[in-house]
Design a protein around this motif. Structure first.
Motif, PDB file in Angstrom:
ATOM      1  N   ASN A  36       0.867  -1.170   0.000  1.00 44.94           N
ATOM      2  CA  ASN A  36       0.000   0.000   0.000  1.00 44.94           C
ATOM      3  C   ASN A  36       0.908   1.224   0.000  1.00 44.94           C
ATOM      4  O   ASN A  36       2.130   1.103   0.172  1.00 44.94           O
ATOM      5  CB  ASN A  36      -0.914   0.007   1.226  1.00 44.94           C
ATOM      6  CG  ASN A  36      -0.133  -0.009   2.523  1.00 44.94           C
ATOM      7  OD1 ASN A  36       0.387  -1.065   2.924  1.00 44.94           O
ATOM      8  ND2 ASN A  36       0.000   1.136   3.176  1.00 44.94           N
ATOM      9  N   LEU A  37       0.318   2.394  -0.168  1.00 47.59           N
ATOM     10  CA  LEU A  37       1.138   3.599  -0.253  1.00 47.59           C
ATOM     11  C   LEU A  37       1.539   4.081   1.134  1.00 47.59           C
ATOM     12  O   LEU A  37       0.694   4.434   1.957  1.00 47.59           O
ATOM     13  CB  LEU A  37       0.374   4.702  -0.990  1.00 47.59           C
ATOM     14  CG  LEU A  37       0.187   4.499  -2.495  1.00 47.59           C
ATOM     15  CD1 LEU A  37      -0.688   5.594  -3.072  1.00 47.59           C
ATOM     16  CD2 LEU A  37       1.532   4.457  -3.205  1.00 47.59           C
ATOM     17  N   ASP A  38       2.841   4.085   1.388  1.00 50.01           N
ATOM     18  CA  ASP A  38       3.422   4.649   2.599  1.00 50.01           C
ATOM     19  C   ASP A  38       4.292   5.837   2.222  1.00 50.01           C
ATOM     20  O   ASP A  38       4.674   6.011   1.058  1.00 50.01           O
ATOM     21  CB  ASP A  38       4.265   3.618   3.340  1.00 50.01           C
ATOM     22  CG  ASP A  38       3.427   2.511   3.950  1.00 50.01           C
ATOM     23  OD1 ASP A  38       2.405   2.833   4.578  1.00 50.01           O
ATOM     24  OD2 ASP A  38       3.797   1.326   3.788  1.00 50.01           O
ATOM     25  N   LEU A  39       4.632   6.633   3.221  1.00 46.20           N
ATOM     26  CA  LEU A  39       5.478   7.801   3.003  1.00 46.20           C
ATOM     27  C   LEU A  39       6.894   7.535   3.494  1.00 46.20           C
ATOM     28  O   LEU A  39       7.103   6.973   4.573  1.00 46.20           O
ATOM     29  CB  LEU A  39       4.906   9.020   3.730  1.00 46.20           C
ATOM     30  CG  LEU A  39       3.471   9.413   3.384  1.00 46.20           C
ATOM     31  CD1 LEU A  39       3.096  10.707   4.106  1.00 46.20           C
ATOM     32  CD2 LEU A  39       3.284   9.558   1.887  1.00 46.20           C
ATOM     33  N   TYR A  40       7.852   7.957   2.698  1.00 46.86           N
ATOM     34  CA  TYR A  40       9.270   7.867   3.020  1.00 46.86           C
ATOM     35  C   TYR A  40       9.931   9.208   2.701  1.00 46.86           C
ATOM     36  O   TYR A  40       9.417   9.988   1.881  1.00 46.86           O
ATOM     37  CB  TYR A  40       9.966   6.794   2.182  1.00 46.86           C
ATOM     38  CG  TYR A  40       9.728   5.365   2.587  1.00 46.86           C
ATOM     39  CD1 TYR A  40      10.749   4.601   3.162  1.00 46.86           C
ATOM     40  CD2 TYR A  40       8.496   4.751   2.376  1.00 46.86           C
ATOM     41  CE1 TYR A  40      10.544   3.275   3.508  1.00 46.86           C
ATOM     42  CE2 TYR A  40       8.282   3.427   2.724  1.00 46.86           C
ATOM     43  CZ  TYR A  40       9.315   2.687   3.290  1.00 46.86           C
ATOM     44  OH  TYR A  40       9.111   1.380   3.632  1.00 46.86           O
ATOM     45  N   THR A  41      11.067   9.445   3.317  1.00 41.35           N
ATOM     46  CA  THR A  41      11.926  10.553   2.904  1.00 41.35           C
ATOM     47  C   THR A  41      13.333  10.018   2.665  1.00 41.35           C
ATOM     48  O   THR A  41      13.711   8.966   3.188  1.00 41.35           O
ATOM     49  CB  THR A  41      11.991  11.686   3.949  1.00 41.35           C
ATOM     50  OG1 THR A  41      12.697  11.240   5.114  1.00 41.35           O
ATOM     51  CG2 THR A  41      10.604  12.165   4.333  1.00 41.35           C
ATOM     52  N   ARG A  60      14.247   7.049   5.204  1.00 36.10           N
ATOM     53  CA  ARG A  60      13.449   6.966   6.419  1.00 36.10           C
ATOM     54  C   ARG A  60      11.991   6.656   6.072  1.00 36.10           C
ATOM     55  O   ARG A  60      11.401   7.314   5.217  1.00 36.10           O
ATOM     56  CB  ARG A  60      13.491   8.285   7.192  1.00 36.10           C
ATOM     57  CG  ARG A  60      14.862   8.704   7.675  1.00 36.10           C
ATOM     58  CD  ARG A  60      14.787  10.038   8.398  1.00 36.10           C
ATOM     59  NE  ARG A  60      16.099  10.538   8.776  1.00 36.10           N
ATOM     60  CZ  ARG A  60      16.306  11.725   9.348  1.00 36.10           C
ATOM     61  NH1 ARG A  60      15.270  12.523   9.602  1.00 36.10           N
ATOM     62  NH2 ARG A  60      17.542  12.107   9.652  1.00 36.10           N
ATOM     63  N   ARG A  61      11.419   5.690   6.746  1.00 39.59           N
ATOM     64  CA  ARG A  61       9.998   5.401   6.584  1.00 39.59           C
ATOM     65  C   ARG A  61       9.217   6.215   7.597  1.00 39.59           C
ATOM     66  O   ARG A  61       9.490   6.174   8.814  1.00 39.59           O
ATOM     67  CB  ARG A  61       9.737   3.911   6.778  1.00 39.59           C
ATOM     68  CG  ARG A  61       8.286   3.513   6.528  1.00 39.59           C
ATOM     69  CD  ARG A  61       8.099   2.005   6.604  1.00 39.59           C
ATOM     70  NE  ARG A  61       6.709   1.639   6.328  1.00 39.59           N
ATOM     71  CZ  ARG A  61       6.276   0.372   6.290  1.00 39.59           C
ATOM     72  NH1 ARG A  61       7.125  -0.628   6.490  1.00 39.59           N
ATOM     73  NH2 ARG A  61       5.003   0.120   6.035  1.00 39.59           N
ATOM     74  N   LEU A  62       8.197   6.950   7.137  1.00 42.09           N
ATOM     75  CA  LEU A  62       7.429   7.810   8.019  1.00 42.09           C
ATOM     76  C   LEU A  62       6.127   7.184   8.478  1.00 42.09           C
ATOM     77  O   LEU A  62       5.694   7.411   9.604  1.00 42.09           O
ATOM     78  CB  LEU A  62       7.116   9.144   7.325  1.00 42.09           C
ATOM     79  CG  LEU A  62       8.295  10.000   6.874  1.00 42.09           C
ATOM     80  CD1 LEU A  62       7.786  11.321   6.323  1.00 42.09           C
ATOM     81  CD2 LEU A  62       9.285  10.235   8.010  1.00 42.09           C
ATOM     82  N   THR A  63       5.452   6.430   7.599  1.00 39.46           N
ATOM     83  CA  THR A  63       4.146   5.878   7.945  1.00 39.46           C
ATOM     84  C   THR A  63       4.126   4.373   7.703  1.00 39.46           C
ATOM     85  O   THR A  63       4.800   3.863   6.804  1.00 39.46           O
ATOM     86  CB  THR A  63       3.023   6.542   7.128  1.00 39.46           C
ATOM     87  OG1 THR A  63       3.194   6.246   5.743  1.00 39.46           O
ATOM     88  CG2 THR A  63       3.029   8.045   7.332  1.00 39.46           C
ATOM     89  N   LEU A 111      -1.050  14.588  10.184  1.00 41.25           N
ATOM     90  CA  LEU A 111       0.247  15.247  10.290  1.00 41.25           C
ATOM     91  C   LEU A 111       1.253  14.243  10.827  1.00 41.25           C
ATOM     92  O   LEU A 111       0.969  13.515  11.789  1.00 41.25           O
ATOM     93  CB  LEU A 111       0.178  16.446  11.243  1.00 41.25           C
ATOM     94  CG  LEU A 111      -0.580  17.689  10.758  1.00 41.25           C
ATOM     95  CD1 LEU A 111      -0.744  18.675  11.914  1.00 41.25           C
ATOM     96  CD2 LEU A 111       0.170  18.343   9.613  1.00 41.25           C
ATOM     97  N   VAL A 112       2.429  14.181  10.213  1.00 41.18           N
ATOM     98  CA  VAL A 112       3.510  13.346  10.700  1.00 41.18           C
ATOM     99  C   VAL A 112       4.754  14.219  10.815  1.00 41.18           C
ATOM    100  O   VAL A 112       4.986  15.091   9.960  1.00 41.18           O
ATOM    101  CB  VAL A 112       3.769  12.134   9.768  1.00 41.18           C
ATOM    102  CG1 VAL A 112       4.180  12.573   8.382  1.00 41.18           C
ATOM    103  CG2 VAL A 112       4.793  11.190  10.369  1.00 41.18           C
ATOM    104  N   SER A 113       5.510  14.039  11.873  1.00 37.93           N
ATOM    105  CA  SER A 113       6.724  14.829  12.036  1.00 37.93           C
ATOM    106  C   SER A 113       7.740  14.426  10.974  1.00 37.93           C
ATOM    107  O   SER A 113       7.700  13.326  10.427  1.00 37.93           O
ATOM    108  CB  SER A 113       7.314  14.627  13.433  1.00 37.93           C
ATOM    109  OG  SER A 113       7.620  13.260  13.659  1.00 37.93           O
ATOM    110  N   ALA A 114       8.656  15.325  10.675  1.00 38.80           N
ATOM    111  CA  ALA A 114       9.610  15.106   9.594  1.00 38.80           C
ATOM    112  C   ALA A 114      10.499  13.893   9.839  1.00 38.80           C
ATOM    113  O   ALA A 114      11.006  13.296   8.884  1.00 38.80           O
ATOM    114  CB  ALA A 114      10.467  16.350   9.397  1.00 38.80           C
ATOM    115  N   ASP A 115      10.672  13.509  11.104  1.00 45.53           N
ATOM    116  CA  ASP A 115      11.485  12.324  11.397  1.00 45.53           C
ATOM    117  C   ASP A 115      10.639  11.069  11.563  1.00 45.53           C
ATOM    118  O   ASP A 115      11.166   9.984  11.826  1.00 45.53           O
ATOM    119  CB  ASP A 115      12.327  12.548  12.649  1.00 45.53           C
ATOM    120  CG  ASP A 115      11.493  12.845  13.893  1.00 45.53           C
ATOM    121  OD1 ASP A 115      10.232  12.846  13.795  1.00 45.53           O
ATOM    122  OD2 ASP A 115      12.078  13.099  14.960  1.00 45.53           O
ATOM    123  N   GLY A 116       9.305  11.195  11.440  1.00 44.11           N
ATOM    124  CA  GLY A 116       8.410  10.050  11.563  1.00 44.11           C
ATOM    125  C   GLY A 116       8.115   9.637  12.981  1.00 44.11           C
ATOM    126  O   GLY A 116       7.402   8.648  13.208  1.00 44.11           O
TER     127      GLY A 116
END
Length: 511
Positions: free
Chosen positions: A198-203, A212-215, A252-257
């Motif tokens: 599924n779609l997760d957020l990474y930076t 880094r995985r955020l979600t 909202l997720v913090s920039a460091d996850g």
């Protein structure tokens, strides 16, 4: 000519060589050394030469420099061919070629990277013995642009063309990786990926490190945008895969996850969030006021929820840089980009009678660039003033072009184009001139995003005095080759939602 005189030069040369051999074999001291020096001098006089006079030069020199404009460069440098010789050149560093026989030469510049272009890759030099001929080539290079690359229909990767001219692979492996937004300091990008099903957020950092995985939620996390202060990322979450778009909510997720929170609740359709320029509010599409749907805004603590305006299927809203206006897409009277005051007043369509979508504000907020469709298979990128005047086509038809984005200094627009049969990332001046591709290869490229810290005019110009330029500093538009009916390639994840009565239709973005 007298026969003795004709033999004299050869005799003199032989005598002088013998004297020089004897002198060099002696110890360099005392009277013997002085006598030998006198003998060599007398020998030169006897041969008709003037002691100490240098021989007349038989060759000349060519000084070459490649002046690089723009904010990028060519990491491998350039080369120029000169009379059968290949000379390596570094950007903005003059190089002198010596021992060039007199005559006229045609120099050809070679080794330009895809992100670099020149009006003229040839120049002429007239070489005179003992003199230096100066030649300057003018090249424009760009960098600091991230984009997506479709390796296969099921494998998209995020790539970064840095200001140093090097290509950085930001994502790797299986799955679809959708580039979304830069951090305000230009150090990281946030992207969506379905590598986990599924779609997760990474930076990831701009050099491809520190992933880094955020979600980790099993639902779809989409449309992330970084807050202006870099602390938070807002996005919408929805349970749909390919079925009805029943509900979505803002997170909202913090920039460091490390921290994550629901901004309002999970009971409505809240989606497409973006930040106000000062970071105090978030604007988004919502169904909270009995309509499908409004543009709404809310503060970061979840208070201050209000309807900004209602328009049929309003979505993809974005504040102007000065916070005075808001642009958005609406289906009222046909799919188009609209603009209104932040209080919803004075709403006006920027392209009445013409389908438009996918817009971006200029850095000064005076203009927008947007994509249009003529209804007959023709796509174009156009520029328009914020009051709706001055709609100007920038790319010609036929040309399947889109995703126009301004550089941070407002001097260039990056976009994708299918001209030439391959979809590449291009750049152009805001008036449509100076078009040239900055990528190459068979894989389709799309979704260009400038690094917000891209340096305007980062390359200083080192010019050889008196050099004659090989071409004007301003790039000329390239001719559009004949091509088939354009078919804009769009990533399959791009969906837009539209109201149809009380039902919600999910469809691909664009016309």
């Amino acid at each position: 000519m007298h026969p003795l005189r004709s033999r004299r030069p050869a005799t003199c040369v032989t005598q002088r060589r013998e004297l020089r051999r004897r002198v060099l074999n002696r110890r360099p001291s005392g009277r013997a050394w002085s006598t030998s020096t006198i003998l060599l001098t007398l020998s030169a006089i006897g041969c008709g030469e003037t002691p100490g006079a240098p021989a007349a030069p038989a060759t000349g020199f060519v000084a070459v420099v490649v002046t690089v404009n723009g904010n990028g460069t060519d990491p491998d440098g350039f080369s120029v061919s000169l009379g059968g010789r290949s000379v390596t050149l570094q950007p903005n560093i003059p190089t002198t070629v010596d021992a060039v026989p007199p005559g006229s030469y045609a120099l050809r510049l070679r080794g330009l990277a895809p992100q670099c272009a020149t009006n003229a890759d040839t120049a002429s030099a007239a070489v005179v013995a003992g003199d230096t001929a100066a030649v300057r080539f003018v090249v424009t290079c760009y960098g600091a642009v991230a984009f997506e690359e479709a390796v296969t229909p099921d494998n998209f990767q995020a790539v970064y063309l840095g200001e140093d001219g090097r290509i950085v692979q930001l994502t790797t492996g299986a799955g679809r990786n959708y580039l979304q937004d830069w951090s305000p300091d230009g150090a990281r990008v946030v992207f969506e990926t379905d590598r986990n099903g599924n779609l997760d957020l990474y930076t990831v950092r701009a050099d491809g490190s520190d992933l880094r995985r955020l979600t980790t939620h099993p639902y779809q996390d989409e449309q992330p945008h970084w807050s202006p202060d870099g602390r938070w990322i807002v996005f919408h979450r929805t349970p749909y895969q390919s079925g009805p778009f029943e509900h979505a909510w803002l997170n909202l997720v913090s920039a460091d996850g490390a921290a994550e929170k629901v901004l309002l609740d999970t009971l409505h359709r809240d989606f497409d969030p973006t930040w106000a320029p000062d970071g105090s509010q978030i604007i988004f599409s919502c169904d909270r006021f009995g309509r499908i749907w409004d543009l709404c805004s809310v503060k970061l603590d979840g208070t201050g929820l209000r309807s900004v305006l209602y328009s049929d299927g309003a979505q993809h809203a974005d504040w102007s840089p000065d916070s005075a206006r808001v642009a958005f897409q609406s289906f009222a009277g046909g799919q188009a980009i609209w603009i209104a005051g932040v209080d919803g007043s004075n709403a006006v369509s920027l392209t009445p009678g013409l389908v438009s979508f996918d817009f971006a504000w200029s850095p000064d907020g005076a203009q927008l660039v947007l994509a249009t469709y003529d209804g007959a298979g023709g796509y174009s990128i156009e520029r328009v003033n914020r009051d709706g005047t001055g709609l100007t086509p920038l790319t010609p038809i036929p040309d399947a072009a889109g995703d126009g984005r301004w550089s941070p200094d407002g001097t260039r627009i990056a976009f994708y184009s299918q001209r030439g049969g391959q979809q590449q990332i291009w750049v152009m001046n805001p008036d449509g001139s100076g078009m040239h591709p900055i990528t190459s290869g068979p894989e389709p490229k799309f979704h260009p995003r400038w690094n917000p810290r891209a340096r305007p005019g980062a390359n200083g110009a080192t010019v050889v005095a008196g050099a004659s330029p090989a071409g004007a500093d301003r790039l000329a538009p390239l001719g559009l080759p004949a091509m088939r009916e354009p078919r804009p390639w769009r990533p399959p994840h791009g969906r837009c939602a539209r109201a149809a009565g009380l039902a919600i239709i999910v469809m691909p973005c664009g016309p």
